[in-house]
Design a protein around this motif. Structure first.
Motif, mmCIF file in Angstrom:
data_model
loop_
_atom_site.group_PDB
_atom_site.id
_atom_site.type_symbol
_atom_site.label_atom_id
_atom_site.label_comp_id
_atom_site.label_asym_id
_atom_site.label_seq_id
_atom_site.Cartn_x
_atom_site.Cartn_y
_atom_site.Cartn_z
ATOM 1 N N LEU A 17 110.992 26.440 12.008
ATOM 2 C CA LEU A 17 110.763 25.592 10.538
ATOM 3 C C LEU A 17 110.585 24.176 10.992
ATOM 4 O O LEU A 17 109.886 23.428 10.165
ATOM 5 N N GLY A 18 111.046 23.685 12.184
ATOM 6 C CA GLY A 18 110.852 22.261 12.533
ATOM 7 C C GLY A 18 109.666 21.931 13.406
ATOM 8 O O GLY A 18 109.799 20.920 13.998
ATOM 9 N N SER A 19 108.931 22.766 13.640
ATOM 10 C CA SER A 19 107.689 22.355 14.536
ATOM 11 C C SER A 19 106.328 23.240 14.162
ATOM 12 O O SER A 19 106.454 23.794 13.206
ATOM 13 N N SER A 20 105.313 22.866 14.941
ATOM 14 C CA SER A 20 104.052 23.471 14.636
ATOM 15 C C SER A 20 103.668 23.518 13.348
ATOM 16 O O SER A 20 103.835 22.814 12.509
ATOM 17 N N ILE A 21 103.027 24.540 13.048
ATOM 18 C CA ILE A 21 102.189 24.873 11.694
ATOM 19 C C ILE A 21 103.211 24.830 10.514
ATOM 20 O O ILE A 21 102.921 24.187 9.623
ATOM 21 N N LEU A 22 104.261 25.553 10.622
ATOM 22 C CA LEU A 22 105.402 25.516 9.673
ATOM 23 C C LEU A 22 105.935 24.294 8.977
ATOM 24 O O LEU A 22 105.881 24.037 8.180
ATOM 25 N N LYS A 23 106.061 23.448 10.262
ATOM 26 C CA LYS A 23 106.751 22.125 9.763
ATOM 27 C C LYS A 23 105.456 21.305 9.158
ATOM 28 O O LYS A 23 105.754 20.643 7.906
ATOM 29 N N LYS A 24 104.434 21.308 9.817
ATOM 30 C CA LYS A 24 103.184 20.427 8.789
ATOM 31 C C LYS A 24 102.920 21.276 7.512
ATOM 32 O O LYS A 24 102.908 20.429 6.631
ATOM 33 N N ALA A 25 103.321 22.292 7.402
ATOM 34 C CA ALA A 25 103.044 22.836 5.893
ATOM 35 C C ALA A 25 104.192 22.304 5.042
ATOM 36 O O ALA A 25 103.872 22.215 3.847
ATOM 37 N N ALA A 26 105.272 22.295 5.489
ATOM 38 C CA ALA A 26 106.454 21.811 4.656
ATOM 39 C C ALA A 26 106.568 20.418 4.576
ATOM 40 O O ALA A 26 106.498 19.905 3.337
ATOM 41 N N ALA A 145 112.831 37.613 9.921
ATOM 42 C CA ALA A 145 112.441 36.924 8.730
ATOM 43 C C ALA A 145 111.454 35.732 9.215
ATOM 44 O O ALA A 145 110.528 35.451 8.707
ATOM 45 N N MET A 146 111.631 35.206 10.442
ATOM 46 C CA MET A 146 110.807 34.297 11.060
ATOM 47 C C MET A 146 109.402 34.580 11.206
ATOM 48 O O MET A 146 108.106 34.174 10.912
ATOM 49 N N VAL A 147 109.223 35.977 11.800
ATOM 50 C CA VAL A 147 108.000 36.550 12.043
ATOM 51 C C VAL A 147 107.207 36.836 10.650
ATOM 52 O O VAL A 147 105.984 36.364 10.597
ATOM 53 N N ILE A 148 108.145 37.181 9.546
ATOM 54 C CA ILE A 148 107.055 37.343 8.292
ATOM 55 C C ILE A 148 106.783 36.118 7.692
ATOM 56 O O ILE A 148 105.661 35.853 7.243
ATOM 57 N N MET A 149 107.842 35.150 7.934
ATOM 58 C CA MET A 149 107.484 33.822 7.309
ATOM 59 C C MET A 149 106.225 33.207 7.929
ATOM 60 O O MET A 149 105.504 32.517 7.299
ATOM 61 N N ASP A 150 106.061 33.119 9.189
ATOM 62 C CA ASP A 150 104.887 32.662 9.888
ATOM 63 C C ASP A 150 103.783 33.348 9.361
ATOM 64 O O ASP A 150 102.671 32.875 9.073
ATOM 65 N N SER A 151 103.730 34.761 9.279
ATOM 66 C CA SER A 151 102.547 35.451 9.073
ATOM 67 C C SER A 151 102.086 35.417 7.699
ATOM 68 O O SER A 151 100.959 35.642 7.461
#
Length: 246
Positions: A17-26, A145-151
């Motif tokens: 959650l602190g890197s890449s696409i998910l961090k930018k989205a947050a 959960a991480m996989v589902i969240m990313d997808s």
């Protein structure tokens, strides 16, 4: 979208959650998340979240009380019914279609278990969805959960740089994605297909559609069972069948 995660190991989510696409989205407030350590909701002096199964057997089972109380602590908007997802090897296998379905929701709650399993009352009274990321067993639900969240989160509007990227992914169209090439046009004697540098967008689109179908036919023919083929596509497949049998 809001995401709440019940986990005994919240630190596992820091990197994802602190890197890449998910961090930018947050950072752009396209989704928000909260990680809840449900051990904090135990009521005994040893902070136990699990106990021996009734009837005997190997392993320990997560108790219902900490999970129920953790869910009760979550603030839920009026008129919003969150999807409560149990990470479980017995659940339905995650697909792109399922991710697209979940991406339309306002609130997701993930329950990440450990040990031998869950008290069945968690499953029957709290959960709306049981999901597995594959036919194998992990030590806990966090990675699932991480996989589902990313997808799911990558499908939210504005998360990817190009909103067409998600709709053209493998599985989104029902087929695997076509091959991709970039500069240079020739590398170590290997050339990019002429059609891709032709500038003829109609021919490029046809090439991509054909290569996508061919890759699916060769690698994942099972996906074609529910795919409606055009007459032209049927001819392509018959040609490839003849090629493979000769």
């Amino acid at each position: 979208m809001r995401v709440d995660i019940l986990s005994l190991f919240p630190e596992m989510f820091e990197g994802v959650l602190g890197s890449s696409i998910l961090k930018k989205a947050a950072d752009k407030h396209l989704f928000s998340y909260n990680i809840i350590n449900f051990r904090e909701f135990t009521k005994d002096k040893h902070n136990k979240v699990d106990d021996y199964p009734y009837g005997g057997g190997a392993g320990m089972v997560l108790k219902p009380q900490p999970i129920f109380d953790a869910i009760d602590s979550i603030e839920i908007k009026e008129n919003v019914k969150p999807r409560i997802i149990l990470l479980c090897p017995q659940g339905e296998t995650l697909t792109q279609k399922k991710s697209e379905e979940l991406a339309k929701e306002e609130h997701l709650i993930f329950i990440c278990g450990h040990y031998e399993g869950y008290d069945e009352r968690i499953r029957t009274e709290l959960v709306t969805d049981e999901i597995s990321i594959g036919d194998y067993v992990l030590t806990g639900g966090e990675l699932g959960a991480m996989v589902i969240m990313d997808s799911v989160i990558r499908l939210l509007p504005g998360v990817l740089g190009n909103d067409h990227s998600a709709t053209e992914d493998s599985f989104s169209t029902g087929l695997l994605e076509h091959p991709h090439y970039t500069r240079p046009a020739e590398y170590r004697g290997m050339k990019v297909p002429d059609v891709l540098v032709s500038g003829n967008h109609q021919h490029i689109e046809q090439w991509r559609r054909k290569e996508s179908l061919k890759r699916t036919f060769l690698r994942r023919p099972d996906l074609l069972e529910n795919y409606e083929l055009s007459e032209e596509e049927k001819k392509w497949i018959e040609h490839w069948k003849d090629e493979s049998s000769s």
